[in-house]
Design an enzyme around this catalytic site. Structure first.
Site, PDB file in Angstrom:
ATOM      1  N   ARG A   1     -29.462   8.390 -43.426  1.00  0.00           N
ATOM      2  CA  ARG A   1     -29.289   9.837 -43.203  1.00  0.00           C
ATOM      3  C   ARG A   1     -29.411  10.133 -41.702  1.00  0.00           C
ATOM      4  NH1 ARG A   1     -30.616  12.633 -48.069  1.00  0.00           N
ATOM      5  NH2 ARG A   1     -29.331  14.340 -47.321  1.00  0.00           N
ATOM      6  N   PRO A   2     -28.465   9.644 -40.890  1.00  0.00           N
ATOM      7  CA  PRO A   2     -28.578   9.861 -39.444  1.00  0.00           C
ATOM      8  C   PRO A   2     -28.451  11.347 -39.095  1.00  0.00           C
ATOM      9  CG  PRO A   2     -26.428   8.962 -39.985  1.00  0.00           C
ATOM     10  CD  PRO A   2     -27.239   8.921 -41.239  1.00  0.00           C
TER      11      PRO A   2
ATOM     12  N   ARG B   1     -34.921  16.467 -46.070  1.00  0.00           N
ATOM     13  CA  ARG B   1     -33.813  16.414 -45.119  1.00  0.00           C
ATOM     14  C   ARG B   1     -33.643  17.762 -44.428  1.00  0.00           C
ATOM     15  NH1 ARG B   1     -30.383  13.254 -42.139  1.00  0.00           N
ATOM     16  NH2 ARG B   1     -28.390  14.285 -41.831  1.00  0.00           N
TER      17      ARG B   1
ATOM     18  N   CYS C   1     -33.907  12.479 -49.648  1.00  0.00           N
ATOM     19  CA  CYS C   1     -33.710  11.562 -50.771  1.00  0.00           C
ATOM     20  C   CYS C   1     -33.244  10.198 -50.284  1.00  0.00           C
ATOM     21  CB  CYS C   1     -32.622  12.119 -51.673  1.00  0.00           C
ATOM     22  SG  CYS C   1     -33.162  13.570 -52.517  1.00  0.00           S
TER      23      CYS C   1
ATOM     24  N   ARG D   1     -37.341  18.703 -57.134  1.00  0.00           N
ATOM     25  CA  ARG D   1     -36.839  19.098 -55.811  1.00  0.00           C
ATOM     26  C   ARG D   1     -35.566  19.929 -55.937  1.00  0.00           C
ATOM     27  NH1 ARG D   1     -36.518  14.519 -51.459  1.00  0.00           N
ATOM     28  NH2 ARG D   1     -35.893  16.382 -50.308  1.00  0.00           N
TER      29      ARG D   1
ATOM     30  N   ASP E   1     -27.132  12.135 -35.870  1.00  0.00           N
ATOM     31  CA  ASP E   1     -26.375  12.098 -34.604  1.00  0.00           C
ATOM     32  C   ASP E   1     -25.439  13.295 -34.450  1.00  0.00           C
ATOM     33  OD1 ASP E   1     -25.168  10.699 -36.840  1.00  0.00           O
ATOM     34  OD2 ASP E   1     -23.523  10.219 -35.501  1.00  0.00           O
ATOM     35  N   LEU E   2     -24.824  13.750 -35.532  1.00  0.00           N
ATOM     36  CA  LEU E   2     -23.881  14.879 -35.425  1.00  0.00           C
ATOM     37  C   LEU E   2     -24.618  16.181 -35.101  1.00  0.00           C
ATOM     38  CD1 LEU E   2     -21.517  14.000 -38.428  1.00  0.00           C
ATOM     39  CD2 LEU E   2     -21.197  13.483 -35.988  1.00  0.00           C
TER      40      LEU E   2
ATOM     41  N   LYS F   1     -30.316  25.796 -54.060  1.00  0.00           N
ATOM     42  CA  LYS F   1     -31.264  25.203 -53.119  1.00  0.00           C
ATOM     43  C   LYS F   1     -30.614  25.027 -51.742  1.00  0.00           C
ATOM     44  CE  LYS F   1     -31.750  20.567 -53.349  1.00  0.00           C
ATOM     45  NZ  LYS F   1     -31.499  19.821 -52.100  1.00  0.00           N
ATOM     46  N   ASN F   2     -29.365  24.514 -51.752  1.00  0.00           N
ATOM     47  CA  ASN F   2     -28.733  24.135 -50.488  1.00  0.00           C
ATOM     48  C   ASN F   2     -28.118  25.313 -49.743  1.00  0.00           C
ATOM     49  OD1 ASN F   2     -29.602  21.622 -51.100  1.00  0.00           O
ATOM     50  ND2 ASN F   2     -27.603  20.808 -51.685  1.00  0.00           N
TER      51      ASN F   2
ATOM     52  N   ASP G   1     -23.130  15.192 -55.108  1.00  0.00           N
ATOM     53  CA  ASP G   1     -24.360  15.595 -55.814  1.00  0.00           C
ATOM     54  C   ASP G   1     -24.176  15.636 -57.321  1.00  0.00           C
ATOM     55  OD1 ASP G   1     -25.476  17.969 -53.280  1.00  0.00           O
ATOM     56  OD2 ASP G   1     -25.451  15.787 -53.358  1.00  0.00           O
TER      57      ASP G   1
HETATM   58  C1  EPZ Z   1     -26.301  18.196 -47.637  1.00  0.00           C
HETATM   59  O1  EPZ Z   1     -26.991  17.105 -47.045  1.00  0.00           O
HETATM   60  C2  EPZ Z   1     -27.026  18.479 -48.946  1.00  0.00           C
HETATM   61  N1  EPZ Z   1     -28.409  18.840 -48.661  1.00  0.00           N
HETATM   62  C3  EPZ Z   1     -26.982  17.241 -49.839  1.00  0.00           C
HETATM   63  O2  EPZ Z   1     -27.571  17.601 -51.075  1.00  0.00           O
HETATM   64  C4  EPZ Z   1     -25.525  16.867 -50.093  1.00  0.00           C
HETATM   65  O3  EPZ Z   1     -25.487  15.664 -50.839  1.00  0.00           O
HETATM   66  C5  EPZ Z   1     -24.802  16.671 -48.755  1.00  0.00           C
HETATM   67  O4  EPZ Z   1     -24.946  17.852 -47.935  1.00  0.00           O
HETATM   68  C6  EPZ Z   1     -23.316  16.392 -48.947  1.00  0.00           C
HETATM   69  O5  EPZ Z   1     -22.733  17.436 -49.653  1.00  0.00           O
HETATM   70  C7  EPZ Z   1     -28.683  20.088 -48.220  1.00  0.00           C
HETATM   71  O6  EPZ Z   1     -27.800  20.908 -48.023  1.00  0.00           O
HETATM   72  C8  EPZ Z   1     -30.129  20.405 -47.994  1.00  0.00           C
HETATM   73  P1  EPZ Z   1     -24.136  15.643 -44.707  1.00  0.00           P
HETATM   74  P2  EPZ Z   1     -26.633  16.672 -45.525  1.00  0.00           P
HETATM   75  O7  EPZ Z   1     -24.647  15.872 -43.338  1.00  0.00           O
HETATM   76  O8  EPZ Z   1     -26.377  17.885 -44.711  1.00  0.00           O
HETATM   77  C9  EPZ Z   1     -23.359  11.479 -42.638  1.00  0.00           C
HETATM   78  C10 EPZ Z   1     -28.830  17.323 -52.999  1.00  0.00           C
HETATM   79  O9  EPZ Z   1     -28.681  16.497 -53.905  1.00  0.00           O
HETATM   80  N2  EPZ Z   1     -23.984  12.096 -41.454  1.00  0.00           N
HETATM   81  O10 EPZ Z   1     -22.927  16.373 -45.161  1.00  0.00           O
HETATM   82  O11 EPZ Z   1     -27.681  15.731 -45.073  1.00  0.00           O
HETATM   83  C11 EPZ Z   1     -24.406  11.184 -43.711  1.00  0.00           C
HETATM   84  O12 EPZ Z   1     -25.028   9.944 -43.472  1.00  0.00           O
HETATM   85  C12 EPZ Z   1     -28.719  16.879 -51.549  1.00  0.00           C
HETATM   86  O13 EPZ Z   1     -29.017  18.554 -53.157  1.00  0.00           O
HETATM   87  C13 EPZ Z   1     -23.959  11.407 -40.244  1.00  0.00           C
HETATM   88  O14 EPZ Z   1     -23.425  10.311 -40.155  1.00  0.00           O
HETATM   89  O15 EPZ Z   1     -25.288  15.878 -45.760  1.00  0.00           O
HETATM   90  C14 EPZ Z   1     -23.592  11.162 -44.981  1.00  0.00           C
HETATM   91  O16 EPZ Z   1     -22.998   9.885 -45.143  1.00  0.00           O
HETATM   92  C15 EPZ Z   1     -28.635  15.388 -51.420  1.00  0.00           C
HETATM   93  N3  EPZ Z   1     -24.558  11.977 -39.157  1.00  0.00           N
HETATM   94  C16 EPZ Z   1     -22.484  12.198 -44.703  1.00  0.00           C
HETATM   95  O17 EPZ Z   1     -22.482  12.396 -43.288  1.00  0.00           O
HETATM   96  C17 EPZ Z   1     -25.153  13.210 -39.210  1.00  0.00           C
HETATM   97  O18 EPZ Z   1     -25.659  13.694 -38.167  1.00  0.00           O
HETATM   98  C18 EPZ Z   1     -22.727  13.535 -45.378  1.00  0.00           C
HETATM   99  O19 EPZ Z   1     -23.933  14.047 -44.886  1.00  0.00           O
HETATM  100  C19 EPZ Z   1     -25.175  13.891 -40.438  1.00  0.00           C
HETATM  101  C20 EPZ Z   1     -24.578  13.325 -41.558  1.00  0.00           C
END
Ligand code: EPZ
Length: 425
Positions: free
Chosen positions: A121-122, A92, A116, A398, A124-125, A22-23, A306
């Site tokens: 889920r900010p 997301r 989810c 999902r 900002d990055l 999916k991802n 995950d």
């Molecule tokens: C991806 O989400 C995956 N989703 C998630 O899978 C997975 O849990 C996650 O990466 C971590 O591996 C998809 O790929 C569609 P992140 P993503 O940005 O990109 C913080 C599942 O179960 N953060 O790596 O949203 C955030 O709050 C789903 O399949 C910021 O602070 O994850 C978190 O604490 C759930 N600012 C950490 O980084 C930002 O702009 C990791 O988030 C972005 C993220």
């Protein structure tokens, strides 16, 4: 609304195939927007989030047709860069449209993504990364307006190796003027799959899978005639834990073992027997299982967040005290009270859970709150005595395509029931 009804006690046995990731599929579907033309994506699972991404592409004027595990996409008819608010808020990964839409059309109008309930889920990055590429971004009243007359390459240092931000920046940078470096990039296998797809489009990306990704901007890209998505490492890990949890004997096929090394290592350390082959795993669950004294989730190649809910469910079977720390998300423990309802002995202390086992799990009515929490409750139901009802099957849908059919193929006693039928009983 639907529920899973599970009669516990069956030991899983036989063979199960793992569907596409999916991802990996979601960002690659967004990347097709980068240039007009027709694409065939193979091994695309039929999941709720994939259907939502199809709806978003269609709302932008893109033609998408599914034929089994194949998606036929024609982005030459793209006619809008405004993502419908209702669709944007459903998951997301709708945020992945920002980079490609700005790169293709010079503008994008989006709402805030959903996703989810696993913590804040900010984005900002994502925003800061695109601003570094010369995108003007205005946020007002729940709308994000992005404008970039010309994308310019830059060096972007991520405060956190965010998967989505890495992918969004990659997709915007491929058409930027000059070179972009992403430092402290996420290293997940899905990032490497996106790099392969972008390079198949004529982009010049290298370094995915390491902390530093370098993108040489190009003037134009071309569609990809045929591309196969990698298998889903989290679905594979879920089957692995479920097989061990039920003391089963299961072959898990269509796997890239190096994508889930940390999961294999942890489950193996508890005492389950795992034989690793080129594209499959053979798991034999033989209790008693040893507890895991201390484990933290972390970005790839560490233990994946995950798989945390599924591991916690599995560790209720282990002898002794296991300690699992969730370091990626700040709200990913909503499965714990539901597992406790089933007889698990788990205490939450801030970002850490302490699991004492082995527990005698007994069937109960529980509620899925997100896709991986739901998967962990299904696993617990398979191992529990008596009947378990897991409400909220749509959360599991999902991330898992037709999970109950796959589990029935392994001998599980599980069926999907409309909630109203249960209420009538
Ligand atoms: C991806 O989400 C995956 N989703 C998630 O899978 C997975 O849990 C996650 O990466 C971590 O591996 C998809 O790929 C569609 P992140 P993503 O940005 O990109 C913080 C599942 O179960 N953060 O790596 O949203 C955030 O709050 C789903 O399949 C910021 O602070 O994850 C978190 O604490 C759930 N600012 C950490 O980084 C930002 O702009 C990791 O988030 C972005 C993220």
């Amino acid at each position: 609304m639907e529920s899973f009804v599970i009669e516990g006690g069956a030991r899983l046995s036989g063979a199960v195939g793992v569907h596409g990731a999916k991802n990996a599929a979601l960002p690659i579907m967004a990347a097709t927007l980068l240039t007009g033309g027709t694409y065939v994506l193979e091994n695309v699972p039929d999941l709720l989030d994939i259907r939502t991404m199809i709806d978003i592409l269609a709302a932008l004027g893109v033609q998408v047709r599914r034929q089994g595990e194949r998606l036929f996409i024609d982005t030459s008819t793209l006619s809008s860069n405004v993502v419908p608010e209702l669709l944007m808020s459903q998951m997301r990964s709708s945020i992945f449209l920002m980079g490609p839409l700005v790169a293709r059309t010079g503008e994008a109008v989006l709402g805030y993504p959903g996703g989810c309930a696993i913590g804040s889920r900010p984005i900002d990055l994502h925003i800061e990364g695109l601003q570094k590429l010369n995108v003007n971004i205005h946020e007002y009243g729940g709308t994000i307006l992005c404008r970039a007359p010309k994308l310019k390459g830059s060096t972007i240092v991520l405060d956190y190796p965010s998967v989505g931000a890495t992918e969004n920046i990659m997709m915007a940078a491929v058409l930027a003027e000059g070179t972009t470096r992403i430092v402290n990039a996420a290293r997940e296998p899905e990032i490497q799959d996106l790099e392969r797809f972008l390079n198949a489009m004529g982009a010049r990306v290298r370094g995915a899978g390491t902390h530093a990704i370098v993108i040489e901007g190009v003037g134009a890209l071309h569609p990809v005639e045929r591309y196969r998505i990698i298998p889903d490492r989290i679905v594979a890990g879920t089957y692995l834990a479920a097989a061990a949890m039920t003391e089963g004997d299961v072959w898990i096929e269509n796997v890239i073992p190096e994508h889930l090394e940390a999961v294999i290592d942890v489950v193996h350390k508890t005492g389950a027997r795992i034989d690793v082959y080129a594209d499959r795993l053979h798991v034999k669950g033989v209790r008693p299982y040893r507890a895991v004294h201390k484990l933290s989730t972390s970005p790839h190649p560490g233990f994946p967040t995950d798989m945390q809910p599924q591991l916690v469910a599995y560790l209720t079977m282990a002898e002794g005290t296991s300690v699992v720390m969730e370091t990626v998300f700040d709200g990913r423990f909503r499965h714990i009270p539901e597992l406790v309802k089933m007889g698990a002995n788990i205490v939450v202390d801030y970002h850490t859970v302490v699991i004492r086992g082995p527990a005698r799990l007994v069937g109960a009515r529980v509620k899925a709150t997100d896709l991986r929490a739901g998967a962990s409750l299904v696993m617990a139901g398979l191992a529990a005595e008596g009947m378990t009802i897991v409400d909220g099957a749509h959360h599991v849908d999902r991330g898992y395509s037709d999970l109950e059919t796959a589990l029935c193929g392994l001998g599980a006693r599980i069926e999907r029931v409309p909630m109203k039928t249960l209420l009538a009983q």
